[in-house]
Design a protein around this motif. Structure first.
Motif, PDB file in Angstrom:
ATOM      1  N   THR A  83       0.824  -1.218   0.000  1.00 19.00           N
ATOM      2  CA  THR A  83       0.000   0.000   0.000  1.00 19.00           C
ATOM      3  C   THR A  83       0.854   1.263   0.000  1.00 19.00           C
ATOM      4  OG1 THR A  83      -0.174  -0.228   2.411  1.00 19.00           O
ATOM      5  CG2 THR A  83      -2.009  -1.060   1.077  1.00 19.00           C
ATOM      6  N   THR A  89      -7.202   2.670   0.513  1.00 19.88           N
ATOM      7  CA  THR A  89      -8.562   3.184   0.664  1.00 19.88           C
ATOM      8  C   THR A  89      -8.830   3.477   2.137  1.00 19.88           C
ATOM      9  OG1 THR A  89      -9.297   1.873  -1.228  1.00 19.88           O
ATOM     10  CG2 THR A  89     -11.003   2.727   0.241  1.00 19.88           C
ATOM     11  N   TYR A  91     -11.500   5.245   5.119  1.00 22.17           N
ATOM     12  CA  TYR A  91     -12.889   5.641   5.402  1.00 22.17           C
ATOM     13  C   TYR A  91     -12.921   7.079   5.906  1.00 22.17           C
ATOM     14  CZ  TYR A  91     -17.634   5.566   7.219  1.00 22.17           C
ATOM     15  OH  TYR A  91     -18.954   5.848   7.465  1.00 22.17           O
ATOM     16  N   SER A  97     -18.038   7.726   3.623  1.00 19.64           N
ATOM     17  CA  SER A  97     -17.702   6.878   2.470  1.00 19.64           C
ATOM     18  C   SER A  97     -16.204   6.619   2.446  1.00 19.64           C
ATOM     19  CB  SER A  97     -18.136   7.543   1.158  1.00 19.64           C
ATOM     20  OG  SER A  97     -17.459   8.782   0.984  1.00 19.64           O
ATOM     21  N   PHE A  98     -15.815   5.633   1.643  1.00 19.39           N
ATOM     22  CA  PHE A  98     -14.405   5.308   1.495  1.00 19.39           C
ATOM     23  C   PHE A  98     -13.780   6.174   0.401  1.00 19.39           C
ATOM     24  CE2 PHE A  98     -16.012   1.517   3.566  1.00 19.39           C
ATOM     25  CZ  PHE A  98     -15.003   1.219   4.468  1.00 19.39           C
ATOM     26  N   GLU A  99     -12.572   6.610   0.630  1.00 21.46           N
ATOM     27  CA  GLU A  99     -11.859   7.465  -0.319  1.00 21.46           C
ATOM     28  C   GLU A  99     -10.487   6.862  -0.602  1.00 21.46           C
ATOM     29  OE1 GLU A  99     -10.214  12.070  -0.682  1.00 21.46           O
ATOM     30  OE2 GLU A  99     -11.519  11.465   0.979  1.00 21.46           O
ATOM     31  N   PHE A 100     -10.136   6.833  -1.868  1.00 20.93           N
ATOM     32  CA  PHE A 100      -8.842   6.255  -2.266  1.00 20.93           C
ATOM     33  C   PHE A 100      -7.756   7.321  -2.214  1.00 20.93           C
ATOM     34  CE2 PHE A 100      -5.787   5.220  -5.746  1.00 20.93           C
ATOM     35  CZ  PHE A 100      -5.195   4.131  -5.122  1.00 20.93           C
ATOM     36  N   HIS A 101      -6.679   7.020  -1.518  1.00 21.44           N
ATOM     37  CA  HIS A 101      -5.517   7.900  -1.449  1.00 21.44           C
ATOM     38  C   HIS A 101      -4.412   7.286  -2.310  1.00 21.44           C
ATOM     39  CE1 HIS A 101      -6.547  10.239   2.472  1.00 21.44           C
ATOM     40  NE2 HIS A 101      -7.653   9.842   1.850  1.00 21.44           N
ATOM     41  N   ASP A 138      -8.638  -2.876  -3.350  1.00 22.02           N
ATOM     42  CA  ASP A 138      -9.952  -3.199  -2.777  1.00 22.02           C
ATOM     43  C   ASP A 138     -10.992  -3.427  -3.866  1.00 22.02           C
ATOM     44  OD1 ASP A 138      -8.966  -3.029  -0.180  1.00 22.02           O
ATOM     45  OD2 ASP A 138      -9.388  -0.880  -0.040  1.00 22.02           O
ATOM     46  N   HIS A 142      -7.810   1.585 -10.774  1.00 26.73           N
ATOM     47  CA  HIS A 142      -7.431   2.992 -10.938  1.00 26.73           C
ATOM     48  C   HIS A 142      -6.336   3.073 -12.001  1.00 26.73           C
ATOM     49  CE1 HIS A 142      -9.469   3.860  -7.048  1.00 26.73           C
ATOM     50  NE2 HIS A 142      -8.938   2.716  -6.667  1.00 26.73           N
TER      51      HIS A 142
END
Length: 322
Positions: A83, A89, A91, A97-101, A138, A142
């Protein structure tokens, strides 16, 4: 459609401008610089294996500075997690909601420094993105930006605490090469300008991402005669049947070989590939893809010698295009 003579000339000029720019930081290494640019414009990835202090990182940084895009450096260590490369990802409590970093892999040019010091699990985080140009985290895919290139470095000595790159990952690198020590003139030039601690700062962008995309498209249109394709196929078959080779050139390696030859030809101002392009690129393309058997390794057989023998055994086609 085949690339026109005018397009080939423009490609050659742009390629030379990029090479000159990188040459301000990496002195006396014209062939290595050409290989690096060929790798970028063939949408491939580069593995640099060399001794410490020979300019591997400098070459990668100068390359990144030449293109008007983004770049990142990842220092691979045993405690690096997948990662840390791809992103994670998280929360978001405020949004519910879940957010992708995104991780550092989401840049145009990524320097993976000392890649063999990370665990196999972390190394595997690069497999998907190097082959397919996207990352799945997940269950969500992307895309990374284009152009996209991984320049990985590794040290051939100090093997304690390192993890050998598996063949599946090595095959994803278009070229494997080394920078080597500079010649006498370049060494003196470096020493005379010892006050300049970071020569990569001398390099500024000379092409945009759109320019690179156009050059990639032009290289794809370079003509390859069937006789040259047959030459690549015969080299691959000979490598698989070579008595000291346990694993020869794969189909993916053959495709990479042809794509690289197209770019190399365009960089020379030609709209067609000649057999000499294949011969020139044979060692950087084959060097990391040929797996020697145990007896050959213990006997001190070098892959470079095997490649030279293959080129002697498989005659190139007669070039009638000049």
């Amino acid at each position: 459609m085949t690339i026109t003579a005018d397009q080939a000339t423009r490609f050659q000029a742009a390629f030379a401008t990029m090479a000159d720019s990188i040459g301000r930081a990496v002195l006396g290494k014209d062939h290595v610089i050409r290989l690096t640019l060929t790798c970028l414009l063939s949408e491939g990835h580069l593995l640099l294996e060399d001794l410490p202090g020979t300019g591997k990182t400098m070459l990668a940084r100068a390359m990144a500075n030449t293109v008007e895009g983004t770049h990142a450096r990842i220092q691979f260590t045993p405690d690096l997690l997948p990662t840390d490369v791809t992103g994670v990802t998280v929360y978001d409590q405020h949004r519910g909601s879940f957010e992708f970093h995104p991780g550092p892999i989401f840049h145009d040019i990524v320097l993976a420094d000392e890649i063999n010091r990370a665990s196999p699990k972390t190394q595997a985080a690069l497999l998907e993105v190097m082959e397919e140009g996207h990352v799945t985290v997940d269950g969500v895919t992307h895309d990374v930006p284009r152009p996209f290139m991984v320049i990985a470095t590794q040290n051939p000595i100090e093997q304690a605490g390192t993890y050998r790159l598996p063949e599946a990952q090595l095959d994803r690198f278009l070229f494997k090469t080394s920078v080597g020590y500079p010649d006498a003139e370049s060494t003196e030039e470096l020493l005379l300008n010892s006050g300049l601690r970071d020569r990569a700062t001398l390099v500024s962008p000379v092409v945009s991402r759109d320019d690179v995309a156009r050059m990639i498209a032009m290289a794809d249109e370079v003509y390859v005669d069937r006789s040259v394709v047959r030459f690549v196929r015969e080299l691959a078959e000979a490598s698989r049947e070579f008595p000291q080779v346990k694993m020869g050139l794969s189909a993916r390696g053959c495709l990479a070989f042809v794509r690289a030859a197209k770019t190399w030809a365009a960089a020379d101002g030609r709209g067609h590939v000649v057999p000499h392009d294949i011969v020139t690129l044979a060692e950087p393309v084959l060097g990391h893809r040929l797996l020697l058997d145990a007896q050959a390794q213990f006997g001190g057989v070098q892959v470079a010698d095997v490649v030279a023998t293959l080129l002697d055994q498989v005659p190139p086609p007669v070039d009638r295009t000049g």
